[in-house]
Scaffold this motif. Structure first.
Motif, PDB file in Angstrom:
ATOM      1  N   LYS A   2       0.796  -1.217   0.000  1.00 48.38           N
ATOM      2  CA  LYS A   2       0.000   0.000   0.000  1.00 48.38           C
ATOM      3  C   LYS A   2       0.836   1.278   0.000  1.00 48.38           C
ATOM      4  CE  LYS A   2      -4.165   2.017   1.976  1.00 48.38           C
ATOM      5  NZ  LYS A   2      -3.734   3.381   1.711  1.00 48.38           N
ATOM      6  N   ALA A   3       1.874   1.327   0.814  1.00 48.94           N
ATOM      7  CA  ALA A   3       2.686   2.552   0.899  1.00 48.94           C
ATOM      8  C   ALA A   3       3.335   2.870  -0.449  1.00 48.94           C
ATOM      9  CB  ALA A   3       3.747   2.393   1.982  1.00 48.94           C
ATOM     10  N   GLU A   4       3.885   1.850  -1.103  1.00 48.55           N
ATOM     11  CA  GLU A   4       4.547   2.067  -2.393  1.00 48.55           C
ATOM     12  C   GLU A   4       3.540   2.453  -3.474  1.00 48.55           C
ATOM     13  OE1 GLU A   4       7.695  -0.101  -5.478  1.00 48.55           O
ATOM     14  OE2 GLU A   4       7.117  -1.108  -3.605  1.00 48.55           O
ATOM     15  N   VAL A   5       2.378   1.804  -3.454  1.00 49.09           N
ATOM     16  CA  VAL A   5       1.348   2.131  -4.442  1.00 49.09           C
ATOM     17  C   VAL A   5       0.858   3.563  -4.246  1.00 49.09           C
ATOM     18  CG1 VAL A   5      -1.012   1.620  -5.193  1.00 49.09           C
ATOM     19  CG2 VAL A   5       0.613  -0.250  -4.823  1.00 49.09           C
ATOM     20  N   ASP A   6       0.598   3.938  -3.003  1.00 47.54           N
ATOM     21  CA  ASP A   6       0.135   5.307  -2.721  1.00 47.54           C
ATOM     22  C   ASP A   6       1.170   6.339  -3.159  1.00 47.54           C
ATOM     23  OD1 ASP A   6      -2.220   4.374  -1.714  1.00 47.54           O
ATOM     24  OD2 ASP A   6      -1.663   4.577   0.409  1.00 47.54           O
ATOM     25  N   ARG A   7       2.424   6.025  -2.916  1.00 51.46           N
ATOM     26  CA  ARG A   7       3.498   6.953  -3.301  1.00 51.46           C
ATOM     27  C   ARG A   7       3.527   7.161  -4.818  1.00 51.46           C
ATOM     28  NH1 ARG A   7       7.088   4.640  -0.660  1.00 51.46           N
ATOM     29  NH2 ARG A   7       8.081   3.367  -2.262  1.00 51.46           N
ATOM     30  N   ASN A   8       3.343   6.077  -5.559  1.00 56.16           N
ATOM     31  CA  ASN A   8       3.374   6.188  -7.019  1.00 56.16           C
ATOM     32  C   ASN A   8       2.090   6.801  -7.584  1.00 56.16           C
ATOM     33  OD1 ASN A   8       5.930   4.986  -8.307  1.00 56.16           O
ATOM     34  ND2 ASN A   8       5.453   3.495  -6.703  1.00 56.16           N
ATOM     35  N   LEU A   9       0.964   6.584  -6.912  1.00 58.15           N
ATOM     36  CA  LEU A   9      -0.270   7.258  -7.342  1.00 58.15           C
ATOM     37  C   LEU A   9      -0.133   8.775  -7.164  1.00 58.15           C
ATOM     38  CD1 LEU A   9      -3.052   4.871  -5.931  1.00 58.15           C
ATOM     39  CD2 LEU A   9      -2.459   5.249  -8.333  1.00 58.15           C
ATOM     40  N   ALA A  10       0.494   9.182  -6.048  1.00 56.82           N
ATOM     41  CA  ALA A  10       0.737  10.614  -5.836  1.00 56.82           C
ATOM     42  C   ALA A  10       1.702  11.156  -6.891  1.00 56.82           C
ATOM     43  CB  ALA A  10       1.302  10.843  -4.434  1.00 56.82           C
ATOM     44  N   LEU A  11       2.677  10.324  -7.285  1.00 61.53           N
ATOM     45  CA  LEU A  11       3.634  10.749  -8.301  1.00 61.53           C
ATOM     46  C   LEU A  11       2.949  10.963  -9.655  1.00 61.53           C
ATOM     47  CD1 LEU A  11       6.528  11.325  -9.165  1.00 61.53           C
ATOM     48  CD2 LEU A  11       6.858   8.850  -9.498  1.00 61.53           C
ATOM     49  N   LEU A  12       1.952  10.142  -9.962  1.00 59.42           N
ATOM     50  CA  LEU A  12       1.199  10.329 -11.206  1.00 59.42           C
ATOM     51  C   LEU A  12       0.544  11.715 -11.237  1.00 59.42           C
ATOM     52  CD1 LEU A  12      -0.517   6.830 -11.592  1.00 59.42           C
ATOM     53  CD2 LEU A  12       1.280   7.761 -13.051  1.00 59.42           C
ATOM     54  N   ASN A  13      -0.023  12.130 -10.102  1.00 54.17           N
ATOM     55  CA  ASN A  13      -0.644  13.454 -10.026  1.00 54.17           C
ATOM     56  C   ASN A  13       0.395  14.562 -10.171  1.00 54.17           C
ATOM     57  OD1 ASN A  13      -3.250  12.417  -9.664  1.00 54.17           O
ATOM     58  ND2 ASN A  13      -2.998  12.292  -7.447  1.00 54.17           N
ATOM     59  N   THR A  14       1.564  14.354  -9.559  1.00 58.03           N
ATOM     60  CA  THR A  14       2.641  15.341  -9.672  1.00 58.03           C
ATOM     61  C   THR A  14       3.093  15.483 -11.118  1.00 58.03           C
ATOM     62  OG1 THR A  14       3.401  14.834  -7.422  1.00 58.03           O
ATOM     63  CG2 THR A  14       4.969  15.921  -8.887  1.00 58.03           C
ATOM     64  N   GLN A  15       3.200  14.359 -11.809  1.00 56.83           N
ATOM     65  CA  GLN A  15       3.633  14.386 -13.214  1.00 56.83           C
ATOM     66  C   GLN A  15       2.662  15.183 -14.083  1.00 56.83           C
ATOM     67  OE1 GLN A  15       3.791  10.170 -13.854  1.00 56.83           O
ATOM     68  NE2 GLN A  15       5.856   9.952 -12.990  1.00 56.83           N
TER      69      GLN A  15
END
Length: 305
Positions: free
Chosen positions: A229-242
């Motif tokens: 979950k932590a890694e997935v959440d981090r990458n989902l947030a990164l998608l928004n940043t991108q």
């Protein structure tokens, strides 16, 4: 009569011989001209290739650990893809000489190439990591450099022609007289493009640039294991940043490049970043559950105006 015939024949021979000589001379002149033209064209092409320079990238194969037999085919395929990407970038370097502004090569060629290489080396690391220790730090090998005559070949040639986009103020001036300039007209009635830029120029640019929208990834994921979950959440947030960074870049570069600038310098690199990110999400879930398939189909984004 018999005496006149030889003179007539001599004249006829002389005329025919002269015509033939002229024809041969003309042929020689034409051939020489054509040869000279071909030589010029060949020299011009050679000069173009020489002035553009070539793209060189760090070698990935030599930095890999021992490759498990089960991963070899996938690793070899992606190593070959790295070479293809460099060849395509070098071809694009030649095909786009004179296009864009001073940062065209970085934005439209080297940047997208780096993003493609990040995705490719990540796939290599993932393939090895399935049955052995996953190699770390391969992304540091992704950036490439331009060697040779044209550090900013596209921009330099463009500036030599009509000052790239600076000659027309990179369309920023046009926006000043257009969308942003209207703000100047309404403000002081002078129709001053600079006044428009100083006033509501940014707002005008934002409206003219449009916005980037991308498929939602979170809603397409299966149940996420607690360990991922932590890694997935981090990458989902990164998608928004991108997406936010791409939208900012869209506004900051209004008027730059040619008709394909947005696709080449913004949407293309954004897609490659999203491919890498969704692959990391899939890998994180796949460590303790069924790995989700088809997430790469959610990587491409579109420009809405």
């Amino acid at each position: 009569m018999s005496r006149a015939l030889p003179k007539y024949n001599k004249r006829r021979v002389a005329v025919i011989g002269g015509a033939a000589a002229l024809a041969l001379t003309g042929a020689v002149v034409v051939n020489s001209a054509l040869a000279g033209e071909s030589s010029k064209n060949g020299t011009a092409n050679a000069n173009t290739l020489a002035s553009v320079g070539t793209i060189s990238c760090p070698d990935v194969a030599s930095q890999l650990p021992a490759i498990p037999a089960t991963a070899k085919a996938e690793v070899d395929r992606n190593l070959a893809l790295l070479n293809t990407q460099i060849a395509e970038a070098n071809k694009r370097l030649v095909d786009t000489v004179g296009q864009g502004g001073p940062n065209f090569v970085n934005n439209a060629i080297l940047g997208p190439l780096k993003d493609k290489r990040v995705s490719t080396v990540n796939r290599i690391a993932t393939a090895i990591g399935r049955t052995a220790a996953k190699p770390q730090g391969l992304e540091a090998l992704a950036p490439c450099a331009l060697n040779g005559g044209g550090v900013n070949a596209g921009g330099a040639a463009g500036n030599a022609g009509n000052q790239g986009n600076m000659g027309n103020k990179g369309n920023a001036g046009n926006n000043g007289n257009g969308n942003a300039g209207n703000a100047g007209n309404n403000g002081n009635g002078k129709g001053n493009g600079n006044a428009g830029n100083n006033g509501n120029g940014n707002a005008g640019n934002a409206g003219a640039a449009g916005t980037i929208s991308c498929p939602d990834v979170a809603s397409q994921l299966p149940a996420i294991p607690a360990t991922a979950k932590a890694e997935v959440d981090r990458n989902l947030a990164l998608l928004n940043t991108q997406i936010a960074e791409a939208n900012k870049r869209l506004v900051d570069t209004v008027g730059q490049g040619g008709p394909n600038f947005v696709n080449n310098a913004i949407l293309g690199p954004l897609k490659d970043k999203r491919v890498s990110t969704v692959n990391r999400i899939a890998t994180a879930i796949g460590r303790t559950a069924a790995k989700p398939q088809g997430l790469e189909a959610l990587a491409p984004c579109t420009l809405n105006k």
